[in-house]
Motif scaffolding. Sequence first.
Motif, mmCIF file in Angstrom:
data_model
loop_
_atom_site.group_PDB
_atom_site.id
_atom_site.type_symbol
_atom_site.label_atom_id
_atom_site.label_comp_id
_atom_site.label_asym_id
_atom_site.label_seq_id
_atom_site.Cartn_x
_atom_site.Cartn_y
_atom_site.Cartn_z
ATOM 1 N N ASN A 274 1.221 -1.115 0.029
ATOM 2 C CA ASN A 274 -0.440 0.172 -0.172
ATOM 3 C C ASN A 274 1.001 1.066 0.113
ATOM 4 O OD1 ASN A 274 -2.321 0.655 0.115
ATOM 5 N ND2 ASN A 274 -2.243 1.841 2.003
ATOM 6 N N VAL A 275 1.918 1.112 0.776
ATOM 7 C CA VAL A 275 2.295 3.014 1.315
ATOM 8 C C VAL A 275 3.317 2.666 -0.222
ATOM 9 C CG1 VAL A 275 4.968 3.218 2.047
ATOM 10 C CG2 VAL A 275 3.396 2.173 3.357
ATOM 11 N N ILE A 276 4.129 1.740 -0.964
ATOM 12 C CA ILE A 276 5.061 0.998 -2.273
ATOM 13 C C ILE A 276 3.628 1.598 -3.309
ATOM 14 C CG2 ILE A 276 5.464 0.066 -3.941
ATOM 15 C CD1 ILE A 276 6.632 -1.613 -2.361
ATOM 16 N N GLY A 277 2.747 1.402 -3.489
ATOM 17 C CA GLY A 277 1.368 2.100 -3.939
ATOM 18 C C GLY A 277 1.247 3.684 -4.113
ATOM 19 N N ILE A 278 0.775 4.544 -2.728
ATOM 20 C CA ILE A 278 0.842 6.200 -2.512
ATOM 21 C C ILE A 278 2.057 6.685 -3.018
ATOM 22 C CG2 ILE A 278 1.218 7.123 -1.001
ATOM 23 C CD1 ILE A 278 -0.980 5.703 0.896
ATOM 24 N N ARG A 279 3.358 5.781 -2.135
ATOM 25 C CA ARG A 279 4.883 6.554 -2.594
ATOM 26 C C ARG A 279 5.305 6.909 -3.797
ATOM 27 N NH1 ARG A 279 7.955 5.161 2.487
ATOM 28 N NH2 ARG A 279 6.998 6.527 3.901
ATOM 29 N N TYR A 280 5.078 5.233 -5.001
ATOM 30 C CA TYR A 280 5.744 5.514 -6.207
ATOM 31 C C TYR A 280 4.658 4.993 -7.093
ATOM 32 C CZ TYR A 280 9.404 4.712 -2.260
ATOM 33 O OH TYR A 280 10.377 5.289 -1.722
ATOM 34 N N ALA A 281 3.696 5.406 -7.261
ATOM 35 C CA ALA A 281 2.802 5.175 -8.146
ATOM 36 C C ALA A 281 3.236 6.538 -9.532
ATOM 37 C CB ALA A 281 1.608 4.744 -7.902
ATOM 38 N N GLN A 282 3.428 6.230 -10.355
ATOM 39 C CA GLN A 282 3.289 7.582 -11.469
ATOM 40 C C GLN A 282 1.791 7.067 -12.348
ATOM 41 O OE1 GLN A 282 6.764 6.281 -13.786
ATOM 42 N NE2 GLN A 282 8.191 6.750 -11.991
ATOM 43 N N GLY A 283 1.735 8.370 -12.768
ATOM 44 C CA GLY A 283 0.684 8.600 -13.434
ATOM 45 C C GLY A 283 -0.011 9.594 -13.106
ATOM 46 N N THR A 284 -1.265 11.086 -13.669
ATOM 47 C CA THR A 284 -1.450 11.616 -12.956
ATOM 48 C C THR A 284 -3.223 11.536 -13.199
ATOM 49 O OG1 THR A 284 -2.554 12.187 -15.570
ATOM 50 C CG2 THR A 284 -0.547 13.508 -14.062
ATOM 51 N N LYS A 285 -3.457 10.779 -14.482
ATOM 52 C CA LYS A 285 -5.165 10.072 -14.258
ATOM 53 C C LYS A 285 -5.282 8.502 -13.750
ATOM 54 C CE LYS A 285 -6.700 12.513 -18.524
ATOM 55 N NZ LYS A 285 -7.687 13.221 -20.008
ATOM 56 N N GLN A 286 -4.062 7.891 -14.464
ATOM 57 C CA GLN A 286 -4.242 6.603 -13.559
ATOM 58 C C GLN A 286 -2.697 5.973 -13.097
ATOM 59 O OE1 GLN A 286 -6.204 3.144 -15.540
ATOM 60 N NE2 GLN A 286 -3.935 2.861 -16.364
ATOM 61 N N GLN A 287 -2.960 6.270 -11.926
ATOM 62 C CA GLN A 287 -1.247 5.271 -10.967
ATOM 63 C C GLN A 287 -1.295 4.039 -11.453
ATOM 64 O OE1 GLN A 287 -2.636 6.452 -7.721
ATOM 65 N NE2 GLN A 287 -2.705 8.797 -7.676
ATOM 66 N N ASN A 288 0.245 4.106 -11.888
ATOM 67 C CA ASN A 288 0.811 3.021 -12.279
ATOM 68 C C ASN A 288 1.841 2.087 -11.940
ATOM 69 O OD1 ASN A 288 -1.741 2.511 -14.265
ATOM 70 N ND2 ASN A 288 -0.495 3.923 -15.858
ATOM 71 N N LEU A 289 2.636 1.250 -11.488
ATOM 72 C CA LEU A 289 3.539 0.802 -11.029
ATOM 73 C C LEU A 289 4.263 0.195 -12.193
ATOM 74 C CD1 LEU A 289 2.929 -0.504 -7.612
ATOM 75 C CD2 LEU A 289 4.769 0.996 -8.055
ATOM 76 N N SER A 290 5.355 0.772 -12.370
ATOM 77 C CA SER A 290 6.083 -0.238 -13.251
ATOM 78 C C SER A 290 7.018 -1.592 -13.222
ATOM 79 C CB SER A 290 7.501 0.816 -13.858
ATOM 80 O OG SER A 290 8.076 1.593 -13.964
#
Length: 399
Positions: A143-159
């Motif tokens: 959950n913390v990884i998603g909050i801090r490191y997800a990228q994108g404005t309309k849709q938040q993604n991890l790479s």
Amino acid sequence: MITTINNKHKKLNVPNLRFPEFEGEWEESTIGEMFDLYSGNTPSRLNKEHFKGTVNWISSGELKEHYLSSSKEQISEEAAKNLKLLPVGTFVIAIYGLEAEGVRGTGSITQEPSTISQACMSFIPKGVIENEFLYSWYKKHGNVIGIRYAQGTKQQNLSYDILEKFRIAYPNTKEQEKLNKFISLLDKRIATQNKIIEDLKKLKSAIIEIEYTPNTKNTSPIGDVIEQISKRNKNNAIQNVLSVSNRQGFIKQSDQFENRNVASEDTSNYKIVEQNDFAFNPARINVGSIARLTTFEKGIVSPMYVCFRTQENVAPEYIDYFFESKHFYCEIQKRLEGSVRQCLSFEGLCNIPLSLPSFEIQQRIGKRIFTLGQKIKMETDLLELLNKQKQYLLRQMFI
């Protein structure tokens, strides 16, 4: 379970809570060093035949439980040739659309050979870290990884580039196995609790459908037993501003709108509701925004709400549970009016047929369903405690 608290070793690379037979520091590596990461793909939706088969095709929204056996959609073996077939026991996480409710930090372990959509990432171990251990580690950190490191404005993604660089601390194989078994037992208990709640809800729904299925010989319009109320809050005497939620019923407006006061400063035109009064939003009744006031003695609601109460020969709790029936929902659909936003008027509500037994039977039915509802609430509270217990143990037993 016996554990020890490592108060004396806070500077060492060990968890706060540990099984006593293990000692020594944990190793540390990057995710990329320990796992091969693979993102998924989607067969062409232009060919419907691709989605007629027996091979699992997992989407991100399905990754809610510890173990995932069958997916909602299965693809053909022909379509699966162009996708990577993941072995049983692969850990899969959601990487796209993490801003959606309940998606961020989710992951499951496959129990059948599976393919995954492009919204997922899979992890196949290269060495000593087991997928079960990674599952628990990700439940702590995801959950913390998603909050801090997800990228994108309309849709938040991890790479891939983000995930492979995270460092993970891990013990030897034997300690991993004991931790994995322990977390698995917790998850099985939580899954059992979810099943208890699901079965109770099904029972409640079944009772409602049995009791409220209309008998044409004994039905009459609900308008015969309810009356509209429209008493206004003159001089702003009442300050308890309420809203009707489709999930929680009457709640404080500040709770529904995250501590924001959306009410007008002058509430003299707001409608007064008292205990056992009903209110509904004409534009949202089709999604369940109708409720009986039970949690407050008195309050006020926006003038947009339609308010009413039952007559003396009708038990309000009997009417309350009628509004949860499929029959009521179907009757609503017949009476919605408007082109852009469909609404139900009070007159439309009054025309809905209702089976009305004697007052004593009404009370008995209401009490029976209420007792079942209380049982569901008690089991739901227990589920919340079990989830909190698991989160605490994950924080203490993993680094």
